[in-house]
Design a protein around this motif. Structure first.
Motif, PDB file in Angstrom:
ATOM      1  N   UNK A  45       0.858  -1.183   0.000  1.00  0.00           N
ATOM      2  CA  UNK A  45       0.000   0.000   0.000  1.00  0.00           C
ATOM      3  C   UNK A  45       0.897   1.236   0.000  1.00  0.00           C
ATOM      4  N   UNK A  46       0.678   2.121  -0.997  1.00  0.00           N
ATOM      5  CA  UNK A  46       1.516   3.325  -1.102  1.00  0.00           C
ATOM      6  C   UNK A  46       0.713   4.612  -0.940  1.00  0.00           C
ATOM      7  N   UNK A  47      -0.604   4.509  -0.893  1.00  0.00           N
ATOM      8  CA  UNK A  47      -1.427   5.707  -0.756  1.00  0.00           C
ATOM      9  C   UNK A  47      -2.892   5.322  -0.713  1.00  0.00           C
ATOM     10  N   UNK A  48      -3.756   6.342  -0.813  1.00  0.00           N
ATOM     11  CA  UNK A  48      -5.195   6.085  -0.699  1.00  0.00           C
ATOM     12  C   UNK A  48      -5.975   6.862  -1.739  1.00  0.00           C
ATOM     13  N   UNK A  49      -7.004   6.248  -2.266  1.00  0.00           N
ATOM     14  CA  UNK A  49      -7.895   6.873  -3.238  1.00  0.00           C
ATOM     15  C   UNK A  49      -9.221   7.068  -2.513  1.00  0.00           C
ATOM     16  N   UNK A  50      -9.506   8.318  -2.138  1.00  0.00           N
ATOM     17  CA  UNK A  50     -10.706   8.586  -1.352  1.00  0.00           C
ATOM     18  C   UNK A  50     -11.117  10.021  -1.652  1.00  0.00           C
ATOM     19  N   UNK A  51     -12.409  10.237  -1.879  1.00  0.00           N
ATOM     20  CA  UNK A  51     -12.843  11.570  -2.292  1.00  0.00           C
ATOM     21  C   UNK A  51     -12.874  12.577  -1.134  1.00  0.00           C
ATOM     22  N   UNK A  52     -12.627  12.094   0.061  1.00  0.00           N
ATOM     23  CA  UNK A  52     -12.609  12.992   1.229  1.00  0.00           C
ATOM     24  C   UNK A  52     -11.345  12.746   2.045  1.00  0.00           C
ATOM     25  N   UNK A  53     -10.190  13.244   1.558  1.00  0.00           N
ATOM     26  CA  UNK A  53      -8.944  12.967   2.301  1.00  0.00           C
ATOM     27  C   UNK A  53      -8.932  13.627   3.678  1.00  0.00           C
ATOM     28  N   UNK A  54      -9.391  14.905   3.761  1.00  0.00           N
ATOM     29  CA  UNK A  54      -9.584  15.594   5.041  1.00  0.00           C
ATOM     30  C   UNK A  54      -8.402  15.507   6.001  1.00  0.00           C
ATOM     31  N   UNK A  55      -7.186  15.635   5.480  1.00  0.00           N
ATOM     32  CA  UNK A  55      -5.989  15.587   6.329  1.00  0.00           C
ATOM     33  C   UNK A  55      -5.971  14.354   7.229  1.00  0.00           C
ATOM     34  N   UNK A  56      -6.466  13.266   6.699  1.00  0.00           N
ATOM     35  CA  UNK A  56      -6.430  12.027   7.476  1.00  0.00           C
ATOM     36  C   UNK A  56      -5.171  11.233   7.108  1.00  0.00           C
ATOM     37  N   UNK A  57      -4.558  10.579   8.067  1.00  0.00           N
ATOM     38  CA  UNK A  57      -3.395   9.739   7.787  1.00  0.00           C
ATOM     39  C   UNK A  57      -3.825   8.516   6.975  1.00  0.00           C
ATOM     40  N   UNK A  58      -4.964   7.933   7.364  1.00  0.00           N
ATOM     41  CA  UNK A  58      -5.506   6.768   6.664  1.00  0.00           C
ATOM     42  C   UNK A  58      -6.933   7.081   6.194  1.00  0.00           C
ATOM     43  N   UNK A  59      -7.059   7.701   5.008  1.00  0.00           N
ATOM     44  CA  UNK A  59      -8.405   8.049   4.536  1.00  0.00           C
ATOM     45  C   UNK A  59      -9.151   6.811   4.027  1.00  0.00           C
ATOM     46  N   UNK A  60      -9.710   6.062   4.945  1.00  0.00           N
ATOM     47  CA  UNK A  60     -10.418   4.814   4.611  1.00  0.00           C
ATOM     48  C   UNK A  60     -11.777   4.812   5.308  1.00  0.00           C
ATOM     49  N   UNK A  61     -12.658   3.937   4.846  1.00  0.00           N
ATOM     50  CA  UNK A  61     -13.957   3.792   5.483  1.00  0.00           C
ATOM     51  C   UNK A  61     -13.858   2.776   6.628  1.00  0.00           C
ATOM     52  N   UNK A  62     -14.800   2.884   7.548  1.00  0.00           N
ATOM     53  CA  UNK A  62     -14.837   1.960   8.687  1.00  0.00           C
ATOM     54  C   UNK A  62     -14.860   0.493   8.233  1.00  0.00           C
ATOM     55  N   UNK A  63     -15.494   0.232   7.083  1.00  0.00           N
ATOM     56  CA  UNK A  63     -15.610  -1.159   6.602  1.00  0.00           C
ATOM     57  C   UNK A  63     -14.447  -1.548   5.698  1.00  0.00           C
ATOM     58  N   UNK A  64     -13.411  -0.686   5.613  1.00  0.00           N
ATOM     59  CA  UNK A  64     -12.316  -0.926   4.677  1.00  0.00           C
ATOM     60  C   UNK A  64     -11.076  -1.549   5.286  1.00  0.00           C
ATOM     61  N   UNK A  65     -11.164  -1.989   6.547  1.00  0.00           N
ATOM     62  CA  UNK A  65      -9.976  -2.594   7.171  1.00  0.00           C
ATOM     63  C   UNK A  65     -10.376  -3.617   8.237  1.00  0.00           C
ATOM     64  N   UNK A  66      -9.444  -4.522   8.517  1.00  0.00           N
ATOM     65  CA  UNK A  66      -9.617  -5.490   9.612  1.00  0.00           C
ATOM     66  C   UNK A  66      -8.330  -5.504  10.425  1.00  0.00           C
ATOM     67  N   UNK A  67      -8.445  -5.855  11.703  1.00  0.00           N
ATOM     68  CA  UNK A  67      -7.294  -5.771  12.609  1.00  0.00           C
ATOM     69  C   UNK A  67      -7.114  -7.090  13.357  1.00  0.00           C
ATOM     70  N   UNK A  68      -5.885  -7.581  13.403  1.00  0.00           N
ATOM     71  CA  UNK A  68      -5.589  -8.747  14.229  1.00  0.00           C
ATOM     72  C   UNK A  68      -5.688  -8.322  15.696  1.00  0.00           C
TER      73      UNK A  68
END
Ligand code: UGA
Ligand code: MN
Length: 239
Positions: A143-166
């Motif tokens: 992963x080298x970056x993010x494609x999101x229409x609302x970057x909003x100075x976020x470090x990880x501009x992702x949706x709540x349903x876009x990741x999972x965590x161990x």
């Protein structure tokens, strides 16, 4: 590994249909534990009755939004997701955490893939914002970056349903703020996540396996229904 699926939910006419549809997806998933986080002072009987009928292992837990958030634009589903997270931190040491709204649509293949998350996995989410998709950008398997229409100075501009965590990667400091639009980013930052740690799924983020679907709000009926004539529509009293 077990998947712990955290779903915030709140009472409205669409709640039971949304939860029913989601339940019928989850009933096809092996080794899943559904944590339903109710935005209520006490767990709702209506939600409980849906959960019981699934035969799934589940935890039904509640924490209402603070009173100051009861109007206009507020961070949705935070108090309840926080209490679910606390429960997980207290009771579970192994497995994978995935957040999913009660109105999302998930392809069963996503559960197969995210079960192997080592730290944090990410994948595209469909039907988000102006671009229609929110996704990590992957180059040579990283992963080298993010494609999101609302970057909003976020470090990880992702949706709540876009990741999972161990769950082994969940720090004691893991938390979610009451800041609309920044819940997921601040949560990932609170895990001290580095971009190199991210594992791209869904064929290097080229496939959409989850969608941010939204149900059209039910309009209040203009005609009063005579409940006695129709028999027992007792569940209506909740609305
Ligand atoms: C989007 C994101 O997908 C959410 O994860 C995020 O919390 C939300 O934006 C936000 O930042 O406010 P969206 O589809 O716009 O979600 O919002 P909803 O689906 O209405 O709510 C998100 C989740 O919170 C749902 O599971 C919903 O049941 C729950 N919620 C909503 C509550 O628990 N309480 C509420 O008062 C409203
Ligand atoms: Mn939603």
């Amino acid at each position: 590994k077990m998947i712990y699926y955290i779903t915030p939910t709140y009472p409205r006419p669409e709640q039971v249909p949304e939860l029913t549809r989601l339940a019928h997806t989850l009933m096809h998933v092996p080794r899943i534990h559904w944590i339903v986080a109710d935005d209520q002072p006490i767990c709702s009987d209506l939600v409980s009755s849906v959960l019981k009928r699934t035969g799934l292992p589940y935890t039904h837990i509640s924490s209402p939004k603070p009173f100051i958030y009861k109007s206009s634009n507020f961070p949705r589903g935070v108090a309840n997701r926080r209490v679910a997270l606390n429960w997980l931190q207290e009771h579970v040491t192994e497995g994978v955490l995935y957040f999913g709204d009660d109105d999302n649509t998930v392809d069963l293949q996503l559960f197969d893939e995210l079960r192997n998350t080592k730290k944090v996995s990410m994948f595209p989410v469909g039907l988000i914002g102006d671009y229609g998709v929110s996704s990590p950008i992957v180059k040579e398997g990283k992963v080298v970056g993010f494609f999101d229409s609302w970057p909003a100075a976020r470090t990880f501009p992702v949706d709540m349903a876009g990741f999972a965590v161990n769950i082994g990667f969940l720090k004691e400091t893991a938390n979610m703020p009451f800041i609309a639009g920044h819940e997921e980013d601040r949560f990932l930052v609170s895990l001290d996540l580095q971009i190199d740690d991210i594992e791209p799924l869904a064929d290097n983020c080229t496939k959409i396996l989850v969608w941010h679907t939204k149900t059209v709000k039910h309009k209040k009926p203009t005609l009063k229904i005579n409940i006695n004539k129709l028999g027992s529509i007792s569940k209506y009293e909740n609305f």
